[in-house]
Design a protein around this motif. Structure first.
Motif, PDB file in Angstrom:
ATOM      1  N   GLU B 135     -14.631  20.197 -54.411  1.00 34.68           N
ATOM      2  CA  GLU B 135     -14.359  18.758 -54.355  1.00 34.68           C
ATOM      3  C   GLU B 135     -14.481  18.217 -52.941  1.00 34.68           C
ATOM      4  O   GLU B 135     -14.665  17.007 -52.748  1.00 34.68           O
ATOM      5  CB  GLU B 135     -12.915  18.482 -54.817  1.00 34.68           C
ATOM      6  N   GLU B 136     -14.303  19.104 -51.956  1.00 30.97           N
ATOM      7  CA  GLU B 136     -14.261  18.643 -50.572  1.00 30.97           C
ATOM      8  C   GLU B 136     -14.522  19.823 -49.636  1.00 30.97           C
ATOM      9  O   GLU B 136     -14.154  20.959 -49.953  1.00 30.97           O
ATOM     10  CB  GLU B 136     -12.863  18.062 -50.264  1.00 30.97           C
ATOM     11  N   ILE B 137     -15.122  19.528 -48.498  1.00 30.74           N
ATOM     12  CA  ILE B 137     -15.244  20.510 -47.427  1.00 30.74           C
ATOM     13  C   ILE B 137     -14.425  19.992 -46.250  1.00 30.74           C
ATOM     14  O   ILE B 137     -14.621  18.860 -45.814  1.00 30.74           O
ATOM     15  CB  ILE B 137     -16.704  20.698 -46.955  1.00 30.74           C
ATOM     16  N   ILE B 138     -13.486  20.811 -45.756  1.00 31.58           N
ATOM     17  CA  ILE B 138     -12.684  20.420 -44.592  1.00 31.58           C
ATOM     18  C   ILE B 138     -13.134  21.261 -43.404  1.00 31.58           C
ATOM     19  O   ILE B 138     -13.065  22.494 -43.460  1.00 31.58           O
ATOM     20  CB  ILE B 138     -11.181  20.646 -44.856  1.00 31.58           C
ATOM     21  N   LEU B 139     -13.605  20.634 -42.366  1.00 29.00           N
ATOM     22  CA  LEU B 139     -14.033  21.371 -41.179  1.00 29.00           C
ATOM     23  C   LEU B 139     -12.842  21.519 -40.237  1.00 29.00           C
ATOM     24  O   LEU B 139     -12.439  20.552 -39.592  1.00 29.00           O
ATOM     25  CB  LEU B 139     -15.188  20.652 -40.492  1.00 29.00           C
ATOM     26  N   ALA B 140     -12.257  22.702 -40.196  1.00 27.77           N
ATOM     27  CA  ALA B 140     -11.094  22.959 -39.330  1.00 27.77           C
ATOM     28  C   ALA B 140     -11.565  23.783 -38.135  1.00 27.77           C
ATOM     29  O   ALA B 140     -11.130  24.916 -37.935  1.00 27.77           O
ATOM     30  CB  ALA B 140     -10.000  23.674 -40.112  1.00 27.77           C
ATOM     31  N   LEU B 141     -12.460  23.195 -37.355  1.00 29.44           N
ATOM     32  CA  LEU B 141     -13.051  23.918 -36.219  1.00 29.44           C
ATOM     33  C   LEU B 141     -12.348  23.551 -34.924  1.00 29.44           C
ATOM     34  O   LEU B 141     -11.682  22.523 -34.851  1.00 29.44           O
ATOM     35  CB  LEU B 141     -14.544  23.587 -36.156  1.00 29.44           C
ATOM     36  N   PRO B 142     -12.476  24.396 -33.887  1.00 22.20           N
ATOM     37  CA  PRO B 142     -11.765  24.102 -32.641  1.00 22.20           C
ATOM     38  C   PRO B 142     -12.213  22.782 -32.017  1.00 22.20           C
ATOM     39  O   PRO B 142     -13.366  22.388 -32.159  1.00 22.20           O
ATOM     40  CB  PRO B 142     -12.110  25.286 -31.728  1.00 22.20           C
ATOM     41  N   ALA B 143     -11.294  22.101 -31.337  1.00 23.52           N
ATOM     42  CA  ALA B 143     -11.586  20.818 -30.712  1.00 23.52           C
ATOM     43  C   ALA B 143     -12.233  21.036 -29.356  1.00 23.52           C
ATOM     44  O   ALA B 143     -11.725  20.604 -28.327  1.00 23.52           O
ATOM     45  CB  ALA B 143     -10.295  20.010 -30.585  1.00 23.52           C
ATOM     46  N   THR B 144     -13.368  21.758 -29.378  1.00 26.29           N
ATOM     47  CA  THR B 144     -14.119  22.032 -28.155  1.00 26.29           C
ATOM     48  C   THR B 144     -15.529  21.490 -28.322  1.00 26.29           C
ATOM     49  O   THR B 144     -15.905  21.048 -29.415  1.00 26.29           O
ATOM     50  CB  THR B 144     -14.216  23.550 -27.914  1.00 26.29           C
ATOM     51  N   VAL B 145     -16.327  21.531 -27.251  1.00 27.83           N
ATOM     52  CA  VAL B 145     -17.711  21.066 -27.332  1.00 27.83           C
ATOM     53  C   VAL B 145     -18.457  21.884 -28.379  1.00 27.83           C
ATOM     54  O   VAL B 145     -19.152  21.339 -29.245  1.00 27.83           O
ATOM     55  CB  VAL B 145     -18.395  21.186 -25.952  1.00 27.83           C
ATOM     56  N   ASP B 146     -18.278  23.217 -28.339  1.00 28.76           N
ATOM     57  CA  ASP B 146     -18.960  24.082 -29.304  1.00 28.76           C
ATOM     58  C   ASP B 146     -18.486  23.810 -30.729  1.00 28.76           C
ATOM     59  O   ASP B 146     -19.287  23.803 -31.671  1.00 28.76           O
ATOM     60  CB  ASP B 146     -18.721  25.561 -28.964  1.00 28.76           C
ATOM     61  N   GLY B 147     -17.177  23.582 -30.868  1.00 25.66           N
ATOM     62  CA  GLY B 147     -16.636  23.283 -32.193  1.00 25.66           C
ATOM     63  C   GLY B 147     -17.217  21.996 -32.746  1.00 25.66           C
ATOM     64  O   GLY B 147     -17.592  21.918 -33.924  1.00 25.66           O
ATOM     65  N   ALA B 148     -17.330  20.980 -31.877  1.00 21.27           N
ATOM     66  CA  ALA B 148     -17.875  19.684 -32.304  1.00 21.27           C
ATOM     67  C   ALA B 148     -19.351  19.819 -32.676  1.00 21.27           C
ATOM     68  O   ALA B 148     -19.807  19.249 -33.683  1.00 21.27           O
ATOM     69  CB  ALA B 148     -17.691  18.654 -31.193  1.00 21.27           C
ATOM     70  N   ALA B 149     -20.095  20.600 -31.883  1.00 25.76           N
ATOM     71  CA  ALA B 149     -21.521  20.807 -32.168  1.00 25.76           C
ATOM     72  C   ALA B 149     -21.678  21.508 -33.514  1.00 25.76           C
ATOM     73  O   ALA B 149     -22.547  21.150 -34.322  1.00 25.76           O
ATOM     74  CB  ALA B 149     -22.163  21.647 -31.057  1.00 25.76           C
ATOM     75  N   THR B 150     -20.819  22.493 -33.770  1.00 24.03           N
ATOM     76  CA  THR B 150     -20.878  23.230 -35.032  1.00 24.03           C
ATOM     77  C   THR B 150     -20.562  22.311 -36.203  1.00 24.03           C
ATOM     78  O   THR B 150     -21.242  22.339 -37.239  1.00 24.03           O
ATOM     79  CB  THR B 150     -19.880  24.398 -34.994  1.00 24.03           C
ATOM     80  N   ALA B 151     -19.528  21.463 -36.034  1.00 18.32           N
ATOM     81  CA  ALA B 151     -19.154  20.516 -37.089  1.00 18.32           C
ATOM     82  C   ALA B 151     -20.307  19.567 -37.383  1.00 18.32           C
ATOM     83  O   ALA B 151     -20.596  19.250 -38.535  1.00 18.32           O
ATOM     84  CB  ALA B 151     -17.903  19.740 -36.665  1.00 18.32           C
ATOM     85  N   HIS B 152     -20.994  19.155 -36.316  1.00 14.51           N
ATOM     86  CA  HIS B 152     -22.123  18.242 -36.462  1.00 14.51           C
ATOM     87  C   HIS B 152     -23.233  18.887 -37.288  1.00 14.51           C
ATOM     88  O   HIS B 152     -23.763  18.293 -38.228  1.00 14.51           O
ATOM     89  CB  HIS B 152     -22.643  17.870 -35.076  1.00 14.51           C
ATOM     90  N   VAL B 153     -23.590  20.126 -36.956  1.00 15.18           N
ATOM     91  CA  VAL B 153     -24.653  20.844 -37.682  1.00 15.18           C
ATOM     92  C   VAL B 153     -24.249  21.044 -39.145  1.00 15.18           C
ATOM     93  O   VAL B 153     -25.055  20.835 -40.056  1.00 15.18           O
ATOM     94  CB  VAL B 153     -24.951  22.195 -36.993  1.00 15.18           C
ATOM     95  N   LEU B 154     -22.981  21.419 -39.369  1.00 14.82           N
ATOM     96  CA  LEU B 154     -22.523  21.662 -40.743  1.00 14.82           C
ATOM     97  C   LEU B 154     -22.570  20.374 -41.562  1.00 14.82           C
ATOM     98  O   LEU B 154     -23.027  20.367 -42.706  1.00 14.82           O
ATOM     99  CB  LEU B 154     -21.098  22.223 -40.735  1.00 14.82           C
ATOM    100  N   THR B 155     -22.106  19.273 -40.969  1.00  8.13           N
ATOM    101  CA  THR B 155     -22.133  17.987 -41.660  1.00  8.13           C
ATOM    102  C   THR B 155     -23.557  17.649 -42.092  1.00  8.13           C
ATOM    103  O   THR B 155     -23.817  17.204 -43.220  1.00  8.13           O
ATOM    104  CB  THR B 155     -21.599  16.872 -40.729  1.00  8.13           C
TER     105      THR B 155
END
Lengths: 196, 196
Positions: B135-155
């Motif tokens: 029903e949903e994907i929750i991105l619980a990644l670290p609040a770092t530059v790498d974490g944000a980049a990873t969240a961006h790619v996953l989105t």
């Protein structure tokens, strides 16, 4: 989380000095994700050390040989430095300022913990003094009430041998800022001041 | 000090996260002085966990069963919370606020460490989404530059599935004093402010 084997391993680590549940969990995760390079070598090292290491029958140091490397080294000076535990012995060795032998008491006298003279390795120390005729006994005990009481009792018991008994100097530790030191240390350092 | 077995054991402990030579020495001394109650149980626990614990083939969690306890629990909600590592999964479980499933990425994208999308469990995540229709994907990644980049790619990669993708709120941590927080956290907390 993760079954009884995992819970048990975390609990074992959490009981170690300086560790708690949080750091134990972190360590266990690291070990499990690097099983071949970390977990198994650690398990092997524990087994090997457990099988190889014993207490020195003369001084109480931990070593793979008995008498330990220090007691077996006859080039060392004939002095005995009395310490509370093996950790203190190792710390003094790392300082590279002392070239004599040691004697591990296995604790200090403590009314609260109910430790009397018979619970410490005092009798073996007196037997050693009689046998080895050391030039000096250095009491390197902790600068606590229990440490001072222990030093007092030892000084008393060593009197019949009429040999020099000394203790470590007390004062400001290296790199110590005065403002973070307790009053006791400051008072001692002031009383024991020396010409600049 | 004390022979190669002792040195090796201290070195093994000193390599663990959060420990160094000094704390490792302290731990090893404690273990050796309480061999039967500490050292041997720890060695056994390591062996048992090593033999019993495996990675969950669905989500990457560590557990003694595969699928892990969480993936095998069909009463949980059909959501997937994407985390960097198993430690994050365990931290979220301890918070008792989430009742869905997880997906362990095994890291974040990192130009410096040379970790690209193919080094993370991204393809298995997309396969799961196709199979499980969460029903949903929750991105619980670290609040770092790498974490944000990873969240961006996953989105980006999750867009074709047109399902809700969310991420954790950022702001002042509980019990946090403002003066010790970095500017980035303060700026985020201010921008994301809510009516009092």
């Amino acid at each position: 989380m993760g079954g009884p084997e995992l819970e048990n391993l975390i609990a074992q680590f959490a009981r170690l000095p300086g560790l708690g549940p949080r750091s134990a969990r972190r360590i266990v995760l690291k070990l499990l994700t690097e099983r071949d390079t970390r977990l198994l070598p650690l398990a092997d090292a524990l087994r090997q050390a457990s099988a190889a290491v014993r207490s020195c029958s003369i001084c109480g140091n931990l070593d793979t040989q008995d008498p330990c490397t220090i007691c077996a080294d006859h080039s060392r000076e004939n002095r005995i430095c009395v310490v509370e535990g093996v950790a203190d012995l190792w710390a003094l060795e790392r300082a590279h300022v002392y070239r004599g032998g040691y004697h591990v008491l296995g604790g200090t006298l403590s009314a609260i913990a109910g430790r009397g003279p018979e619970d410490l390795a005092i009798a073996p120390l007196l037997a050693r003094v009689e046998r080895e005729h050391p030039e000096e006994i250095i009491l390197a005990l902790p600068a606590t009430v229990d440490g001072a009481a222990t030093a007092h009792v030892l000084t008393d018991r060593l009197k019949p041998f009429s040999l020099p008994v000394s203790r470590l100097a007390q004062g400001v530790p290296m790199g110590g800022t005065l403002e973070v030191l307790d009053e006791g240390t400051l008072a001692t350092a002031l009383r024991a001041r020396s010409p600049a």
